[in-house]
Design a protein around this motif. Structure first.
Motif, PDB file in Angstrom:
ATOM      1  N   LYS A  47       0.896  -1.550   0.213  1.00 14.09           N
ATOM      2  CA  LYS A  47      -0.471  -0.154  -0.010  1.00 14.09           C
ATOM      3  C   LYS A  47       1.055   1.612   0.561  1.00 14.09           C
ATOM      4  CE  LYS A  47      -4.258  -1.928   1.923  1.00 14.09           C
ATOM      5  NZ  LYS A  47      -4.686  -1.988   3.144  1.00 14.09           N
ATOM      6  N   PHE A  48       1.654   1.368   0.764  1.00 20.69           N
ATOM      7  CA  PHE A  48       3.025   2.013   1.094  1.00 20.69           C
ATOM      8  C   PHE A  48       3.434   2.184  -0.425  1.00 20.69           C
ATOM      9  CE2 PHE A  48       6.877   4.475   2.084  1.00 20.69           C
ATOM     10  CZ  PHE A  48       6.452   5.980   2.999  1.00 20.69           C
ATOM     11  N   ALA A  49       3.917   1.768  -0.936  1.00 18.24           N
ATOM     12  CA  ALA A  49       4.815   1.938  -2.326  1.00 18.24           C
ATOM     13  C   ALA A  49       3.525   2.077  -3.202  1.00 18.24           C
ATOM     14  CB  ALA A  49       5.461   0.346  -2.493  1.00 18.24           C
ATOM     15  N   LYS A  50       2.381   1.403  -3.338  1.00 16.53           N
ATOM     16  CA  LYS A  50       1.578   1.955  -4.506  1.00 16.53           C
ATOM     17  C   LYS A  50       1.361   3.501  -4.164  1.00 16.53           C
ATOM     18  CE  LYS A  50      -2.515   1.024  -6.574  1.00 16.53           C
ATOM     19  NZ  LYS A  50      -3.456   2.498  -7.191  1.00 16.53           N
ATOM     20  N   ARG A  51       1.126   4.081  -2.827  1.00 24.59           N
ATOM     21  CA  ARG A  51       0.496   5.467  -2.746  1.00 24.59           C
ATOM     22  C   ARG A  51       2.067   6.213  -3.885  1.00 24.59           C
ATOM     23  NH1 ARG A  51      -2.219   9.193   0.969  1.00 24.59           N
ATOM     24  NH2 ARG A  51      -3.476   6.936   1.229  1.00 24.59           N
ATOM     25  N   LEU A  52       3.313   5.937  -3.081  1.00 24.80           N
ATOM     26  CA  LEU A  52       4.467   6.581  -3.640  1.00 24.80           C
ATOM     27  C   LEU A  52       4.347   6.729  -4.781  1.00 24.80           C
ATOM     28  CD1 LEU A  52       7.130   5.913  -0.957  1.00 24.80           C
ATOM     29  CD2 LEU A  52       5.685   7.689  -1.352  1.00 24.80           C
ATOM     30  N   VAL A  53       4.140   5.270  -6.383  1.00 24.99           N
ATOM     31  CA  VAL A  53       4.219   5.059  -7.045  1.00 24.99           C
ATOM     32  C   VAL A  53       3.250   6.276  -7.996  1.00 24.99           C
ATOM     33  CG1 VAL A  53       4.144   3.243  -9.682  1.00 24.99           C
ATOM     34  CG2 VAL A  53       5.184   2.715  -6.893  1.00 24.99           C
ATOM     35  N   ALA A  63       9.146  -5.440  -5.339  1.00 31.32           N
ATOM     36  CA  ALA A  63      10.504  -4.231  -5.987  1.00 31.32           C
ATOM     37  C   ALA A  63      10.281  -4.154  -7.713  1.00 31.32           C
ATOM     38  CB  ALA A  63      11.749  -4.676  -5.721  1.00 31.32           C
ATOM     39  N   ALA A  64       9.765  -5.704  -8.256  1.00 32.49           N
ATOM     40  CA  ALA A  64       9.804  -5.484  -9.605  1.00 32.49           C
ATOM     41  C   ALA A  64       8.460  -4.539 -10.390  1.00 32.49           C
ATOM     42  CB  ALA A  64       9.414  -6.879  -9.500  1.00 32.49           C
ATOM     43  N   ALA A  65       7.524  -4.912  -9.687  1.00 31.73           N
ATOM     44  CA  ALA A  65       6.529  -3.972  -9.412  1.00 31.73           C
ATOM     45  C   ALA A  65       6.078  -3.175 -10.010  1.00 31.73           C
ATOM     46  CB  ALA A  65       4.912  -4.641  -9.177  1.00 31.73           C
ATOM     47  N   CYS A  66       7.040  -1.901  -8.859  1.00 29.66           N
ATOM     48  CA  CYS A  66       7.178  -0.742  -8.800  1.00 29.66           C
ATOM     49  C   CYS A  66       8.278  -0.251  -9.587  1.00 29.66           C
ATOM     50  CB  CYS A  66       8.018  -0.224  -7.334  1.00 29.66           C
ATOM     51  SG  CYS A  66       6.783  -0.707  -6.339  1.00 29.66           S
ATOM     52  N   ALA A  67       9.581  -0.724  -9.708  1.00 32.18           N
ATOM     53  CA  ALA A  67      10.144  -0.747 -11.049  1.00 32.18           C
ATOM     54  C   ALA A  67       9.291  -0.818 -12.285  1.00 32.18           C
ATOM     55  CB  ALA A  67      11.459  -1.094 -11.139  1.00 32.18           C
ATOM     56  N   ASP A  68       8.755  -1.217 -12.915  1.00 32.98           N
ATOM     57  CA  ASP A  68       8.032  -1.341 -14.144  1.00 32.98           C
ATOM     58  C   ASP A  68       6.837  -0.463 -14.015  1.00 32.98           C
ATOM     59  OD1 ASP A  68       7.005  -3.594 -16.216  1.00 32.98           O
ATOM     60  OD2 ASP A  68       4.849  -3.852 -15.880  1.00 32.98           O
ATOM     61  N   LYS A  69       6.588  -0.036 -13.138  1.00 36.14           N
ATOM     62  CA  LYS A  69       4.998   0.918 -13.018  1.00 36.14           C
ATOM     63  C   LYS A  69       6.059   2.142 -13.755  1.00 36.14           C
ATOM     64  CE  LYS A  69       1.450   3.259 -12.530  1.00 36.14           C
ATOM     65  NZ  LYS A  69       0.496   3.350 -13.096  1.00 36.14           N
ATOM     66  N   LEU A  70       7.374   2.304 -12.910  1.00 32.31           N
ATOM     67  CA  LEU A  70       8.389   3.570 -12.967  1.00 32.31           C
ATOM     68  C   LEU A  70       8.531   3.539 -14.064  1.00 32.31           C
ATOM     69  CD1 LEU A  70       9.312   4.527  -9.840  1.00 32.31           C
ATOM     70  CD2 LEU A  70       7.371   5.443 -10.643  1.00 32.31           C
ATOM     71  N   LEU A  71       9.210   2.534 -14.873  1.00 34.00           N
ATOM     72  CA  LEU A  71      10.529   2.615 -15.922  1.00 34.00           C
ATOM     73  C   LEU A  71       8.812   2.436 -17.388  1.00 34.00           C
ATOM     74  CD1 LEU A  71      12.399  -0.284 -15.688  1.00 34.00           C
ATOM     75  CD2 LEU A  71      12.798   2.232 -15.648  1.00 34.00           C
ATOM     76  N   PRO A 102      12.001  -2.713 -24.977  1.00 33.00           N
ATOM     77  CA  PRO A 102      11.573  -2.878 -23.269  1.00 33.00           C
ATOM     78  C   PRO A 102      12.454  -3.539 -22.551  1.00 33.00           C
ATOM     79  CG  PRO A 102      10.575  -3.949 -25.982  1.00 33.00           C
ATOM     80  CD  PRO A 102      11.971  -3.645 -26.127  1.00 33.00           C
ATOM     81  N   PHE A 103      12.125  -3.188 -21.327  1.00 32.28           N
ATOM     82  CA  PHE A 103      12.548  -3.562 -20.047  1.00 32.28           C
ATOM     83  C   PHE A 103      12.740  -5.398 -20.246  1.00 32.28           C
ATOM     84  CE2 PHE A 103      13.344  -4.454 -15.234  1.00 32.28           C
ATOM     85  CZ  PHE A 103      14.708  -3.792 -15.445  1.00 32.28           C
TER      86      PHE A 103
END
Length: 182
Positions: free
Chosen positions: A89-95, A130-138, A157-158
């Motif tokens: 939840k915290f990571a999603k909010r930041l993303v 961590a991978a999901a956050c990186a994927d979203k930001l990339l 593609p990454f």
């Protein structure tokens, strides 16, 4: 002392500055004591979902906008690492804040910095988060790059694996090779 006081230029300290330094050390000691009390409180209330929900809102409304925050974010990190669900939840909010094109640039950059800090420190963060956050930001960065540089200059593609030699596994892959060596 929990957090050391940073002095901008200690080489220029003279007798008149000793009083200022003593005042700064006193203020730092008070801040350290407050932080210790807050960490103790968080330790006692770590299971409170209401506290976590409120902390998320406070983090987004206040901490993200505070220039050069050095310690208070760790209280929020501690609350967020109480469970994998909270970490997500915290990571999603930041993303979400980072990817919000309508948000202020400085806030979006702060969200990315805090996300990176959180992901690399938190034990409750698994590799998939961590991978999901990186994927979203990339993905967001790729789309932004396409707007700036045109679709023909988009990044490839990454990679989804670390397979450097294309054989389907990571065994024997030499990541130190340059393209000229291959």
């Amino acid at each position: 002392v929990v957090f050391e006081l940073e002095i901008d230029n200690p080489a220029t300290v003279d007798d008149d500055d000793d009083v200022v330094i003593q005042e700064e050390e006193t203020a730092a000691a008070k801040l350290d004591a407050i932080m210790c009390l807050l960490f103790t409180y968080v330790d006692r209330q770590i299971g409170s979902e209401a506290l976590f929900a409120t902390a998320l809102d406070v983090f987004e409304a206040s901490v993200l906008h505070t220039h050069e925050s050095k310690a208070v974010q760790f209280l929020f990190f501690k609350l967020a690492t109480a469970s994998a669900d909270r970490a997500a939840k915290f990571a999603k909010r930041l993303v979400d804040v980072a990817a919000d094109a309508a948000g202020p640039r400085v806030t979006r950059l702060s969200a990315v910095a805090y996300l990176a800090s959180f992901l690399c420190r938190a034990q409750a963060v698994d590799v998939n988060l961590a991978a999901a956050c990186a994927d979203k930001l990339l993905g967001w960065a790729e789309d932004a790059g396409a707007l700036v540089f045109g679709k023909e200059n988009r990044l490839p593609p990454f990679p989804t694996t670390l397979d450097g030699d294309g054989d389907g596994d990571d065994a024997g892959d030499d990541y130190a090779k340059t393209p000229e060596e291959e």
